[in-house]
Design a protein around this motif. Structure first.
Motif, PDB file in Angstrom:
ATOM      1  N   MET A   1       0.834  -1.181   0.000  1.00 39.83           N
ATOM      2  CA  MET A   1       0.000   0.000   0.000  1.00 39.83           C
ATOM      3  C   MET A   1       0.878   1.243   0.000  1.00 39.83           C
ATOM      4  N   ASN A   2       0.486   2.212  -0.790  1.00 40.02           N
ATOM      5  CA  ASN A   2       1.307   3.412  -0.961  1.00 40.02           C
ATOM      6  C   ASN A   2       1.111   4.355   0.229  1.00 40.02           C
ATOM      7  N   SER A   3       2.199   4.741   0.897  1.00 37.04           N
ATOM      8  CA  SER A   3       2.093   5.583   2.080  1.00 37.04           C
ATOM      9  C   SER A   3       1.602   6.985   1.741  1.00 37.04           C
ATOM     10  N   THR A   4       1.695   7.385   0.461  1.00 37.13           N
ATOM     11  CA  THR A   4       1.228   8.709   0.066  1.00 37.13           C
ATOM     12  C   THR A   4      -0.245   8.690  -0.341  1.00 37.13           C
ATOM     13  N   LEU A   5      -0.860   7.540  -0.335  1.00 35.07           N
ATOM     14  CA  LEU A   5      -2.266   7.422  -0.713  1.00 35.07           C
ATOM     15  C   LEU A   5      -3.138   8.135   0.311  1.00 35.07           C
ATOM     16  N   SER A   6      -4.218   8.720  -0.146  1.00 36.76           N
ATOM     17  CA  SER A   6      -5.095   9.460   0.756  1.00 36.76           C
ATOM     18  C   SER A   6      -5.702   8.527   1.803  1.00 36.76           C
ATOM     19  N   PRO A   7      -6.046   9.069   2.957  1.00 38.87           N
ATOM     20  CA  PRO A   7      -6.570   8.224   4.035  1.00 38.87           C
ATOM     21  C   PRO A   7      -7.824   7.451   3.650  1.00 38.87           C
ATOM     22  N   VAL A   8      -8.731   8.062   2.884  1.00 42.30           N
ATOM     23  CA  VAL A   8      -9.953   7.342   2.525  1.00 42.30           C
ATOM     24  C   VAL A   8      -9.638   6.146   1.632  1.00 42.30           C
ATOM     25  N   ALA A   9      -8.656   6.285   0.750  1.00 42.33           N
ATOM     26  CA  ALA A   9      -8.269   5.169  -0.113  1.00 42.33           C
ATOM     27  C   ALA A   9      -7.573   4.067   0.675  1.00 42.33           C
ATOM     28  N   GLU A  10      -6.754   4.445   1.648  1.00 41.92           N
ATOM     29  CA  GLU A  10      -6.117   3.440   2.501  1.00 41.92           C
ATOM     30  C   GLU A  10      -7.164   2.637   3.247  1.00 41.92           C
ATOM     31  N   TYR A 158     -12.435  12.831  10.337  1.00 38.06           N
ATOM     32  CA  TYR A 158     -12.220  14.257  10.070  1.00 38.06           C
ATOM     33  C   TYR A 158     -12.959  15.123  11.087  1.00 38.06           C
ATOM     34  N   LEU A 159     -14.204  14.760  11.397  1.00 37.10           N
ATOM     35  CA  LEU A 159     -14.972  15.566  12.346  1.00 37.10           C
ATOM     36  C   LEU A 159     -14.383  15.505  13.746  1.00 37.10           C
ATOM     37  N   LEU A 402     -19.968  15.401   2.374  1.00 30.47           N
ATOM     38  CA  LEU A 402     -20.574  15.095   3.672  1.00 30.47           C
ATOM     39  C   LEU A 402     -20.173  16.131   4.715  1.00 30.47           C
ATOM     40  N   THR A 403     -18.939  16.590   4.654  1.00 28.99           N
ATOM     41  CA  THR A 403     -18.477  17.614   5.587  1.00 28.99           C
ATOM     42  C   THR A 403     -19.284  18.896   5.413  1.00 28.99           C
ATOM     43  N   GLU A 404     -19.544  19.261   4.163  1.00 24.05           N
ATOM     44  CA  GLU A 404     -20.372  20.435   3.900  1.00 24.05           C
ATOM     45  C   GLU A 404     -21.820  20.190   4.321  1.00 24.05           C
ATOM     46  N   LEU A 405     -22.295  18.970   4.103  1.00 21.48           N
ATOM     47  CA  LEU A 405     -23.706  18.661   4.357  1.00 21.48           C
ATOM     48  C   LEU A 405     -24.052  18.780   5.842  1.00 21.48           C
ATOM     49  N   VAL A 406     -23.192  18.284   6.712  1.00 21.73           N
ATOM     50  CA  VAL A 406     -23.511  18.393   8.146  1.00 21.73           C
ATOM     51  C   VAL A 406     -23.541  19.857   8.579  1.00 21.73           C
ATOM     52  N   GLN A 407     -22.742  20.688   7.923  1.00 22.48           N
ATOM     53  CA  GLN A 407     -22.757  22.119   8.253  1.00 22.48           C
ATOM     54  C   GLN A 407     -23.998  22.803   7.715  1.00 22.48           C
ATOM     55  N   VAL A 408     -24.470  22.392   6.544  1.00 20.44           N
ATOM     56  CA  VAL A 408     -25.697  22.970   6.002  1.00 20.44           C
ATOM     57  C   VAL A 408     -26.867  22.696   6.951  1.00 20.44           C
ATOM     58  N   TRP A 409     -26.983  21.457   7.420  1.00 22.91           N
ATOM     59  CA  TRP A 409     -28.069  21.128   8.337  1.00 22.91           C
ATOM     60  C   TRP A 409     -27.992  21.971   9.613  1.00 22.91           C
TER      61      TRP A 409
END
Length: 413
Positions: A1-10, A158-159, A402-409
């Motif tokens: 697994m690539n250590s530079t891969l984004s957390p969601v992909a890992e 993230y939250l 999703l990060t934007e969505l929780v703030q909209v609510w």
């Protein structure tokens, strides 16, 4: 697994290696015990983040991210399913990362006959120069729906690490057995305790789905007449042959999934089983207009009855079972659920593409169980097949939505 891969992909690449295939012939809940392995892993990771989570005997995961808002904000649930489809093997999945897809054909190494071609999947070209993940050629990938699982888990992380993001109570729900139509069968809605929800179980970047098929199942059971084949003249009525004639009498140029698209409904035989004395045919009936299900069922019944009329000593039972209904019938009563999601898409820099789902999600059932629940994209492509693939960028943008969505609510409360 690539250590530079984004957390969601890992996360995604770890989760797809856990075999969670469900079994449509099982009557157990969950239909396969192995689904619980991923459920336990997810609950453990959430608890390690400091998020209260539990998994139950049925394989559901329930978790809560507490509100950090001074307002009374509706409780929002994000939901994905842990199981993978029984259509293609999910055992020993080996995810392969292409860090910068080059725009050409992707030959899957464990079976070079399996080639993911842009000619077949034009959306792949939109990921040129970006990371893409495939399976190895012997299995499906499991992006349906472990991409959704990874996106929700990354949102949770993230939250927790960004308390400046203000939101109400957020519920996380992971379900088993969605692929075999039992994703909500043992769900405890009181324990879930949410007001509105979103499934993360969609496809291309920017797509948003608030409309599904309505669905019924039909079983036709044919009772033949058995006799010793050596002395069967004038006596034997072979149920299997009658079943074959019913299938042969179905239209081939319309009314079938292989020749329909868009908003066209269909009738689709999915299983045949039996012997000379008795045989069963199973069908799925699909249409966006719920009233049309009865029309399709009556037409199918008439086709079968016409065949049975040629065999006066044979019998038939025709049984209809409700499966799920078009979520739009519920969501139209709660326009803010879709409106807030589309605002979140816009904030994330996306153009919303609304389209009906030619299928169902847990959101179909959840909507009718009191949790209005449309569907958000994850990026999954070529699902239920060895060609399944996903672009990492799409998963990252879903986390952003999703990060934007929780703030909209929170802001609109």
């Amino acid at each position: 697994m690539n250590s530079t891969l984004s957390p969601v992909a890992e996360r995604f690449m770890r989760y797809v290696q856990v075999d969670t295939q469900s079994d449509p012939q099982s009557s157990a809940h969950p239909s396969t015990e192995k689904q619980k392995h991923l459920s336990a892993l997810l609950a453990g990771e959430l608890n390690a983040m400091g998020i209260e989570a539990e998994t139950d005997v049925y394989g559901y995961v329930y978790a809560t991210i507490p509100s950090n808002s001074a307002k009374q904000v509706p409780v929002i649930c994000f939901c994905s399913h842990v199981d993978t489809a029984p259509d293609c093997s999910g055992t020993h999945v080996k995810p392969i990362l292409y860090p910068a897809y080059d725009g050409g054909d992707i030959i899957l190494p464990d079976d070079p006959k399996q080639v993911i071609r842009p000619a077949d999947y034009p959306y792949l070209l939109q990921h040129t120069g970006k990371p893409v993940i495939t399976a190895s050629g012997l299995t499906l990938l499991g992006a349906d729906d472990k991409s959704g699982v990874a996106i929700i888990m990354q949102l949770a992380q993230y939250l927790v690490t960004h308390p400046e993001i203000i939101h109400g109570d957020i519920k996380i729900l992971f379900t088993p057995d969605e692929e075999v139509g039992k994703g909500t069968a043992m769900l405890d809605m009181q324990k879930l305790g949410a007001d509105f929800g979103y499934t993360l179980d969609g496809g291309e970047l920017g797509t948003f789905e608030d409309e599904t098929f309505s669905a019924d199942g039909v079983e036709i059971r044919i009772q033949g007449v058995i006799a010793h084949p050596g002395y069967a003249k004038g006596k034997l009525v072979n149920a299997m042959k009658i079943a074959g004639k019913i299938l042969a009498a179905l239209p081939s140029e319309e009314w079938a999934p292989e020749v329909t698209e868009g908003r066209q409904g269909f009738v689709h035989p999915v299983r045949i089983e039996g012997a000379a004395e008795q045989a069963e045919l199973e069908f799925i009936i699909r249409d966006f207009d719920t009233k049309m299900l009865a029309v399709h069922e009556e037409r199918l019944k008439n086709i079968a009855a016409k065949v049975l009329a040629e065999y006066p000593n044979a019998g038939m039972t025709f049984t209809v079972t409700e499966q799920y209904r078009n979520m739009k019938e519920v969501l139209d009563n709660f326009p803010q659920v879709s409106a807030y999601a589309m605002e979140a898409y816009t904030r994330a820099g996306l153009t919303v593409t609304k389209e009906p789902i030619r299928g169902g999600t847990d959101g179909s059932r959840l909507s009718f169980m009191g949790l209005p629940c449309p569907n958000i994209f994850t990026g999954m492509q070529a699902i239920h097949s060895r060609h399944e693939w996903i672009g990492v960028h799409d998963m990252e943008k879903a986390v952003e939505v999703l990060t934007e969505l929780v703030q909209v609510w929170e802001e609109r409360s």
